[in-house]
Structures are given as C-alpha cells and as structure tokens.
Design an enzyme around this catalytic site. Structure first.
Site, PDB file in Angstrom:
ATOM      1  N   ARG A   1      36.064  11.873 -11.366  1.00  0.00           N
ATOM      2  CA  ARG A   1      34.725  12.092 -11.933  1.00  0.00           C
ATOM      3  C   ARG A   1      34.308  10.926 -12.824  1.00  0.00           C
ATOM      4  O   ARG A   1      35.109  10.046 -13.129  1.00  0.00           O
ATOM      5  CB  ARG A   1      34.711  13.434 -12.652  1.00  0.00           C
ATOM      6  CG  ARG A   1      34.855  14.602 -11.653  1.00  0.00           C
ATOM      7  CD  ARG A   1      35.057  15.910 -12.345  1.00  0.00           C
ATOM      8  NE  ARG A   1      34.053  16.149 -13.364  1.00  0.00           N
ATOM      9  CZ  ARG A   1      34.190  16.980 -14.382  1.00  0.00           C
ATOM     10  NH1 ARG A   1      35.323  17.667 -14.515  1.00  0.00           N
ATOM     11  NH2 ARG A   1      33.230  17.136 -15.262  1.00  0.00           N
TER      12      ARG A   1
ATOM     13  N   ARG B   1      57.682  26.033 -25.803  1.00  0.00           N
ATOM     14  CA  ARG B   1      57.682  27.187 -24.903  1.00  0.00           C
ATOM     15  C   ARG B   1      58.696  28.198 -25.440  1.00  0.00           C
ATOM     16  O   ARG B   1      59.572  27.845 -26.238  1.00  0.00           O
ATOM     17  CB  ARG B   1      58.067  26.763 -23.479  1.00  0.00           C
ATOM     18  CG  ARG B   1      59.470  26.240 -23.390  1.00  0.00           C
ATOM     19  CD  ARG B   1      59.868  25.841 -21.972  1.00  0.00           C
ATOM     20  NE  ARG B   1      61.280  25.506 -21.945  1.00  0.00           N
ATOM     21  CZ  ARG B   1      61.793  24.470 -21.303  1.00  0.00           C
ATOM     22  NH1 ARG B   1      61.001  23.642 -20.647  1.00  0.00           N
ATOM     23  NH2 ARG B   1      63.082  24.254 -21.315  1.00  0.00           N
TER      24      ARG B   1
ATOM     25  N   ARG C   1       2.427  14.485   6.653  1.00  0.00           N
ATOM     26  CA  ARG C   1       3.351  15.007   7.671  1.00  0.00           C
ATOM     27  C   ARG C   1       4.798  15.129   7.193  1.00  0.00           C
ATOM     28  O   ARG C   1       5.624  15.729   7.857  1.00  0.00           O
ATOM     29  CB  ARG C   1       3.276  14.130   8.931  1.00  0.00           C
ATOM     30  CG  ARG C   1       2.097  14.479   9.809  1.00  0.00           C
ATOM     31  CD  ARG C   1       1.859  13.432  10.865  1.00  0.00           C
ATOM     32  NE  ARG C   1       1.343  12.179  10.300  1.00  0.00           N
ATOM     33  CZ  ARG C   1       1.171  11.062  10.996  1.00  0.00           C
ATOM     34  NH1 ARG C   1       1.506  11.022  12.266  1.00  0.00           N
ATOM     35  NH2 ARG C   1       0.680   9.984  10.421  1.00  0.00           N
TER      36      ARG C   1
ATOM     37  N   LEU D   1       0.841  -1.199   0.000  1.00  0.00           N
ATOM     38  CA  LEU D   1       0.000   0.000   0.000  1.00  0.00           C
ATOM     39  C   LEU D   1       0.876   1.249   0.000  1.00  0.00           C
ATOM     40  O   LEU D   1       1.674   1.448   0.910  1.00  0.00           O
ATOM     41  CB  LEU D   1      -0.916   0.002   1.225  1.00  0.00           C
ATOM     42  CG  LEU D   1      -1.766  -1.262   1.429  1.00  0.00           C
ATOM     43  CD1 LEU D   1      -2.718  -1.073   2.603  1.00  0.00           C
ATOM     44  CD2 LEU D   1      -2.536  -1.619   0.156  1.00  0.00           C
TER      45      LEU D   1
END
Ligand code: UD1
Ligand code: CA
Length: 460
Positions: A333, A440, A16, A9
């Site tokens: 992740r 670089r 509440r 059920l």
C-alpha cells in the site's frame, strides 16, 4: 520558423457518451483523452495551448491545470463559433494556429509535426489534415478541383449525392495563419442544415479569396479516430494499448501476452524486463532492467528497481528497490519503501513502512507504519498493532532483529538492534538491543487432565 500555437476544441458535451463527465475527460491509456491531444500538439512545437471549454468547463480546467489557457464558449454554436471565442486571447499572437479537437486521442506528434512542416513549406494560409476512408459517413468531405486544388469542405448533412461519394474526409485538424483565420471567420454564417457556425467554411472562403489552401493526407487514418461513444472509446483504448506495448517491445521489454497486458502510455520500462500475462501497470510507474512482473499483478504509480520479481501482487504508490522478491498474493500500500534485497512472501500486507536492506517478511503478516532496519527477519503471522481506534502509531524494528512467529507488536514500540522476540508474544514494551522479549503466558501442563471424570468429550 514561425511560432505555433494550438487551439483545442473541447466545449461539447459528448451526448453519446451518456456521461456526467465531459467527453474529453474520459480516460484512455491512463489519462484524459484531451491530454493525449495536448501532448501531440506539444511534440509538434506548440508552446501555448488554448482549450475552448463549455460543458463541464470547470472540471476540464481542474484536470488540465496550468498546462493550458482556457477560453469559454458559453453556448455551443458550432466549431467556427468555438474558434471565434479565442480571438481576444490570440490577438497578440503572430504565427500559425493549429486547430485540434479534444476527442482524437490517437493523434501522434509526428503527424502534427508533418502537418506544420508542410504548412510552412507551402507558405499556406490554411492546411487541412485529411484522411481517405473506406466508409466516410459522418465526416466532412474534402472537395478538390481537377488539378487537385482544395476548393471547400462540405459537411455530411449538407452534401449532395455526388459530394457524398468522395472518400477523402476532413479530420478536423488544421493549421491556419492567424490573420487569415480570423478574417475568414468574420464571413461565416449558420445557413446550413445544422444551423451552426462551421469552422470548415473558412477553407472555402480562403480558397475563393485565392489564398493558398493546402491539404496533407494522414498516413494512418486510425490516428484521427474521433471518440463519440463508449464503443469508440474501447476501440481507441485497444489501439493505443497496442501502440504502447509495441513501443515497449521495440525497446527490449518482453510482453508475453499482448491481449492480457495493460500498460499506460506514460509508464517507463527498461530492457530485459519480462511482463507476464494478466498484468496492469498504470500511472507514473517506472521499472528497471531484468525484472519479472506478473502474472496477475497490478502496479500503480510505483518505482521499481532492477532484477526485481513481483508475482501476483497489487502495489500502489510504492518504491521497490533492486533484487527484491515480492509475492505471491501481496498487497503493498501507499508509502511503502522496500530497500534492495528485501523478500516479501505469501499473503503479506505492507503499508506506509520502510523495510531495510535484505529484510524478510516471508509469510502472513500485516506491517503498517513501521520503520524496519536491515537484515530483519519477521516470523510468520506477525502483526503490527498500529491503530488504537483514534491514532496510528509507529513500530520500529532495528537492524538484525528476529521476530518470532505470530507476534503482535503493539505500537508505539521498538524492537532493538539484534533483539529477539519469542514466538506468540504480544509486545507492548520496548525490547532492548540484543535482549529476548517474551510477552506471553507461560505454558503449564496438567498431568492426566484428559482422564478427569468431568470430561464430557466422548472418547473413541
Ligand atoms: C467536425 C467537422 C467535420 C470533420 C469532423 C472530424 C465541422 C463543422 N465539421 O464535425 O468536417 O469531418 O469534425 O471529426 O467542423 N466543439 C466545440 N464547440 C462547438 C462545437 C463543437 O467546442 O460549438 C468541439 C467538440 O467538443 C469537438 C469538436 O469541436 O471536440 C468537433 O465537434 P463535433 O460536433 O464533434 O464535429 P463533427 O460533427 O464531428
Ligand atoms: Ca466529432
């Protein structure tokens, strides 16, 4: 043995709880409370589970999916009325109907197994699960005659003072023979204080008709705690959590501090793994033997091998191998796969990447959308530049490559097998195997620059 079917059920709103979510979908131990009830019914042998839905019917059906059948109770006119709605669905079922409430998540499969076994052994028409409570307020009371035979159940609001003094209560869990149940339901009415069709009246009707009505007392009344408020939800969560931790400890897992360890009931952990304090392990997570997890870690839906150490990390939807060391302060992740022997150190984020055997990302890196081979060393501060504002691109770092500190790998790009990348490079072109990639500005020193006249800085 007769067939068992469960009717659960779950049509009520749960006023509440003060929530937009139907009460039975509130999570406890990492899953909606009604799923715990379904699992207990399943353990007791209920193959079919019929859930009576009403408030938020669609969301309940979506959450539970194909593991249940659904019957809609459009208006909540009482527990008896709710069961009546299943008549058509159960028409061809020949066996025992176990009626349960969707808001009692602490119920165990063992208790339901015992209830069903006794119901069968007694060849009863109805068997009610009861509990003796120090404070029975709010529950239906179980009335017995002098010989102990169950006569009826009286609801709190309808009970006379002498009936209120009874402390054996109806837990709202029963076994019924199908025909007896639906025959008796035809005779119930709503002439009571709440104007509802009470399922509990079926017990009195059957007893009066000389049908066999039996009662089984639950060993631990805690199991039948019904959740009506957030406060009770928290209480039940605590009980369930303790149960999960005790179970893990019984199976050889060390939990250093039960009060600060939160592990979902479906998590599997092998013996000799130690869980340090302030750790959450959630969802479909499995952890092998001999691991050290925590302190202060959160792991969700991940599989972790053996002898792996995870300190101060947050990992979700990851696969972590054996003898891996991760942390402190690492975010792994979704779709991160770490092979055996990998080492991920301080302040590193890894996303949607494969990291090969014994590769190291020891400090301050972001590695996203990357396929990394075995034995790779990633220097401190290395970043994969995986996003061009529109699309994500992959970076490939082949076996044994050595990437110097503070490198930007601008994807799509490949660093070949055994290649080196000079520290501080921004790599936009593939680096062939065994080559040294330098990307670089070359350093030049300007002699005496500090003594130039136009220098504004004040010298000490
Ligand atoms: C019920 C029992 C009471 C028992 C208690 C145990 C009745 C009349 N009383 O009371 O004897 O001690 O459970 O917890 O059965 N529901 C529906 N449709 C409805 C009404 C209820 O699906 O029309 C569902 C609710 O969502 C809930 C369950 O049935 O899951 C129980 O209903 P609730 O109103 O909480 O019953 P209680 O007053 O607690
Ligand atoms: Ca209730």
């Amino acid at each position: 043995m007769s067939d068992l079917l469960a009717v659960i059920l779950a049509a009520g709103k749960g006023t509440r709880m003060k929530s937009a979510l139907p009460k039975v979908l509130h999570n406890i131990g990492g899953k909606p409370m009604v799923e715990h009830v379904m699992a207990a019914a399943h353990m007791a042998g209920a193959k079919r589970k019929v859930v009576v839905v009403g408030f938020g019917a669609e969301s309940v059906e979506t959450a539970l999916g194909a593991q249940a059948e659904y019957v809609v109770q459009a208006e909540q006119l009482g527990t008896g009325h709710a069961v009546m709605q299943t008549a058509a669905c159960l028409q061809d079922f020949d066996g025992t109907v176990m009626v349960l409430c969707g808001d009692t998540p602490l119920l165990t499969g063992q208790t339901l197994t015992k209830l069903f076994a006794e119901h069968q052994a007694q060849q009863a028409s109805a068997t009610v699960l009861t509990a003796c409570m120090a404070d029975p307020t709010g529950y239906g009371r179980v009335m017995r005659d002098h010989s102990g035979q169950v006569l009826k159940i009286v609801e709190q609001k309808d009970a006379a003072p002498s009936e209120l003094a009874v402390n054996e209560v109806n837990t709202g869990i029963y076994c019924f023979e199908r025909t007896a149940l639906f025959d008796a339901l035809r005779s119930i009415n709503c002439n009571n204080m709440q104007g509802e069709y009470y399922l509990t009246d079926v017990i009195g009707i059957l007893a009066k008709d000389q049908a066999k009505v039996w009662a089984v007392q639950v060993d631990n009344a805690e199991e039948t705690l019904g959740i009506n408020s957030r406060m009770q939800l928290a209480e039940a969560e605590k009980i369930l959590r303790k149960r999960t931790l005790v179970n893990l400890m019984d199976n050889g897992v060390t939990i250093m501090d039960m009060d600060s360890t939160f592990i979902d009931s479906q998590v599997c952990i092998e013996p000799d793994t130690v869980i340090y304090p302030f750790t959450w392990i959630e969802g479909a997570t499995t952890i092998g033997r001999g691991c050290e997890i925590g302190p202060s870690s959160r792991i969700q839906n991940s599989s972790i091998g053996e002898n792996t150490i995870l300190h101060f990390i947050y990992a979700h939807d990851c696969q972590i191998g054996n003898h891996v060391t991760v942390g402190p302060y690492v975010h792994l992740r979704p779709s991160t796969v770490l092979a055996d022997g990998v080492k991920i150190g301080n302040f590193v984020e890894v996303k949607n990447s494969n990291v090969g055997e014994c590769s190291k990302i020891p400090h301050l890196s972001y590695i996203g959308d990357t396929d990394m081979g075995a034995g790779v060393n990633i220097g401190s501060g290395t970043i994969t530049v995986n996003y061009d504002g529109k699309k994500k691109h992959r970076t490939i770092v082949e076996d044994g490559a050595f990437v110097g500190c503070n490198t930007n790998l601008v994807a799509p790009v490949t660093v070949g097998k055994g290649a080196y990348v000079a520290a501080g490079s921004t790599i936009t072109k593939n680096v062939p195997s065994e080559a040294l990639g330098v990307g670089r500005a070359r350093q030049s020193n300007i002699e005496g620059w500090a003594n130039k006249e136009n220098l504004v800085c004040v010298k000490p």
